[in-house]
Design a protein around this motif. Structure first.
Motif, PDB file in Angstrom:
ATOM      1  N   PHE A   1       0.986  -1.156  -0.207  1.00 57.38           N
ATOM      2  CA  PHE A   1       0.080   0.007  -0.057  1.00 57.38           C
ATOM      3  C   PHE A   1       1.158   1.004   0.099  1.00 57.38           C
ATOM      4  CE2 PHE A   1      -3.170  -2.257   1.931  1.00 57.38           C
ATOM      5  CZ  PHE A   1      -3.654  -3.302   0.769  1.00 57.38           C
ATOM      6  N   ALA A   2       1.881   0.939   0.705  1.00 56.80           N
ATOM      7  CA  ALA A   2       2.548   2.292   0.451  1.00 56.80           C
ATOM      8  C   ALA A   2       3.297   2.901  -1.288  1.00 56.80           C
ATOM      9  CB  ALA A   2       4.279   1.663   1.173  1.00 56.80           C
ATOM     10  N   VAL A   3       3.570   1.664  -1.909  1.00 58.89           N
ATOM     11  CA  VAL A   3       3.650   1.948  -2.857  1.00 58.89           C
ATOM     12  C   VAL A   3       2.264   2.570  -4.106  1.00 58.89           C
ATOM     13  CG1 VAL A   3       4.599   0.700  -5.263  1.00 58.89           C
ATOM     14  CG2 VAL A   3       6.318  -0.232  -3.131  1.00 58.89           C
ATOM     15  N   ASP A   4       1.013   1.712  -3.964  1.00 59.24           N
ATOM     16  CA  ASP A   4       0.047   1.570  -4.454  1.00 59.24           C
ATOM     17  C   ASP A   4      -0.530   2.638  -3.936  1.00 59.24           C
ATOM     18  OD1 ASP A   4      -2.001   1.461  -6.179  1.00 59.24           O
ATOM     19  OD2 ASP A   4      -2.839   0.242  -4.348  1.00 59.24           O
ATOM     20  N   LYS A   5      -0.109   4.346  -4.245  1.00 61.36           N
ATOM     21  CA  LYS A   5      -0.124   5.471  -3.264  1.00 61.36           C
ATOM     22  C   LYS A   5      -1.810   6.312  -4.718  1.00 61.36           C
ATOM     23  CE  LYS A   5       4.389   7.569  -2.213  1.00 61.36           C
ATOM     24  NZ  LYS A   5       3.903   7.387  -0.573  1.00 61.36           N
ATOM     25  N   ASP A   6      -1.834   5.371  -5.555  1.00 60.02           N
ATOM     26  CA  ASP A   6      -3.064   6.501  -6.182  1.00 60.02           C
ATOM     27  C   ASP A   6      -4.850   5.073  -5.546  1.00 60.02           C
ATOM     28  OD1 ASP A   6      -3.082   3.904  -7.764  1.00 60.02           O
ATOM     29  OD2 ASP A   6      -2.511   5.191 -10.124  1.00 60.02           O
ATOM     30  N   ARG A   7      -4.156   4.173  -5.155  1.00 56.23           N
ATOM     31  CA  ARG A   7      -5.161   2.728  -4.438  1.00 56.23           C
ATOM     32  C   ARG A   7      -6.268   2.411  -5.204  1.00 56.23           C
ATOM     33  NH1 ARG A   7      -5.378   6.978  -1.145  1.00 56.23           N
ATOM     34  NH2 ARG A   7      -7.447   8.205  -1.313  1.00 56.23           N
TER      35      ARG A   7
ATOM     36  N   GLU B   1      -5.235  -0.288  -6.836  1.00 56.28           N
ATOM     37  CA  GLU B   1      -4.835  -2.216  -6.567  1.00 56.28           C
ATOM     38  C   GLU B   1      -3.556  -2.785  -7.246  1.00 56.28           C
ATOM     39  OE1 GLU B   1      -8.137  -4.355  -5.667  1.00 56.28           O
ATOM     40  OE2 GLU B   1      -9.134  -2.941  -3.482  1.00 56.28           O
ATOM     41  N   SER B   2      -2.884  -1.962  -7.983  1.00 54.07           N
ATOM     42  CA  SER B   2      -2.091  -2.366  -9.014  1.00 54.07           C
ATOM     43  C   SER B   2      -0.973  -1.391  -9.194  1.00 54.07           C
ATOM     44  CB  SER B   2      -2.812  -2.166 -10.531  1.00 54.07           C
ATOM     45  OG  SER B   2      -1.864  -3.159 -11.571  1.00 54.07           O
ATOM     46  N   ILE B   3       0.114  -1.962  -8.833  1.00 51.97           N
ATOM     47  CA  ILE B   3       1.410  -1.608  -9.214  1.00 51.97           C
ATOM     48  C   ILE B   3       2.772  -1.790 -10.367  1.00 51.97           C
ATOM     49  CG2 ILE B   3       4.198  -1.025  -7.814  1.00 51.97           C
ATOM     50  CD1 ILE B   3       2.595  -2.440  -5.273  1.00 51.97           C
ATOM     51  N   THR B   4       2.751  -0.331 -10.886  1.00 49.46           N
ATOM     52  CA  THR B   4       3.583  -0.400 -11.925  1.00 49.46           C
ATOM     53  C   THR B   4       5.535  -0.442 -11.737  1.00 49.46           C
ATOM     54  OG1 THR B   4       3.455   2.616 -12.125  1.00 49.46           O
ATOM     55  CG2 THR B   4       1.417  -0.189 -13.376  1.00 49.46           C
ATOM     56  N   PRO B   5       5.549  -0.529 -13.003  1.00 50.42           N
ATOM     57  CA  PRO B   5       7.299  -0.190 -12.672  1.00 50.42           C
ATOM     58  C   PRO B   5       8.019   1.017 -12.345  1.00 50.42           C
ATOM     59  CG  PRO B   5       6.826  -1.656 -14.163  1.00 50.42           C
ATOM     60  CD  PRO B   5       5.703  -1.452 -13.993  1.00 50.42           C
ATOM     61  N   ASP B   6       7.012   2.001 -13.089  1.00 53.12           N
ATOM     62  CA  ASP B   6       7.178   3.342 -12.656  1.00 53.12           C
ATOM     63  C   ASP B   6       7.202   3.744 -11.307  1.00 53.12           C
ATOM     64  OD1 ASP B   6       7.490   3.838 -15.324  1.00 53.12           O
ATOM     65  OD2 ASP B   6       5.636   4.536 -15.946  1.00 53.12           O
ATOM     66  N   GLU B   7       5.462   3.410 -10.556  1.00 50.34           N
ATOM     67  CA  GLU B   7       5.275   3.541  -9.234  1.00 50.34           C
ATOM     68  C   GLU B   7       6.656   2.618  -8.268  1.00 50.34           C
ATOM     69  OE1 GLU B   7       0.680   3.583  -8.811  1.00 50.34           O
ATOM     70  OE2 GLU B   7       1.398   1.686  -9.490  1.00 50.34           O
TER      71      GLU B   7
END
Length: 218
Positions: A49-55, A57-63
């Motif tokens: 959740f710290a990486v998924d700042k836009d909530r 529920e999907s993390i990209t390489p850019d994030e």
């Protein structure tokens, strides 16, 4: 029943309202804030959740790259390792379901955990997340958090805006009792409506203005 009348321009996200609304809830006591935050911590979920700042529920390489720049503690190939470990279908993104599956966690419980953490944070700061603009509301902060997160979930799952609005209404009727009304717009609007005391909330997330209010079921 409360009667309200307002007009809104999305460019300014402001509103004027006539009629009476329920008073704002008193600030949360320090004791209750501590109780909210005393829920068991889960460092694995906290990391996602710290990486998924836009909530989303999907993390990209850019994030992942953006998160790595926030601290010097990460190895240069940290993002690459995460993608290799958690991106099970190799589509270039790590979903919450994939992440939980690899770690043996329950996605449903993970979402409840995140909601509880978000509520504790909002109650402590006495405000909603920065990307939410409140236009008009007669409900308490905790319920506002519920509605905005239900809307985000409907956005993730909905095929189009009509489907999102339908999912939002269905969830509100099921969770808070009938009869909820949902309107989504992206332009200027005028509204005149009646609602049960303490059960109306108009807000803006991104380009969408979302209007939710409850009237007695039949």
């Amino acid at each position: 029943m409360r009667s309200m009348s307002l007009s809104v321009s999305p460019a300014h996200s402001t509103a004027s309202a006539s009629g009476s609304t329920s008073p704002a809830p008193p600030p949360l006591s320090p004791g209750r804030v501590a109780a909210e935050e005393a829920a068991a911590q889960n460092p694995f979920l906290d990391a996602f959740f710290a990486v998924d700042k836009d909530r989303s529920e999907s993390i990209t390489p850019d994030e992942l790259a953006a998160y790595m720049t926030s601290s010097s503690q990460f190895e240069a190939n940290f993002g690459e390792k995460w993608m290799k470990l958690f991106d099970e279908n190799d589509d270039g993104a790590i979903t919450l379901d994939e992440y939980c599956n690899v770690l043996g966690l329950n996605p449903k419980q993970a979402r409840i955990y995140r909601l509880n953490q978000l509520k504790a944070e909002c109650l402590r700061s006495n405000r909603l997340p920065e990307d939410v603009t409140v236009i008009a509301s007669s409900m308490g902060l905790e319920m506002q958090v519920d509605l905005t997160e239900i809307f985000r979930d409907a956005q993730r799952r909905g095929k189009d805006e009509k489907d999102v609005a339908g999912r939002l209404k269905q969830k509100l009727d099921g969770q808070f009792g009938k009869l909820w009304h949902v309107v989504m717009v992206t332009g200027q609007y005028w509204a005149s409506y009646s609602h049960e005391p303490g059960l109306s909330f108009f807000f803006k997330i991104g380009r969408h203005i979302v209007m939710c209010w409850k009237t007695p079921g039949v």
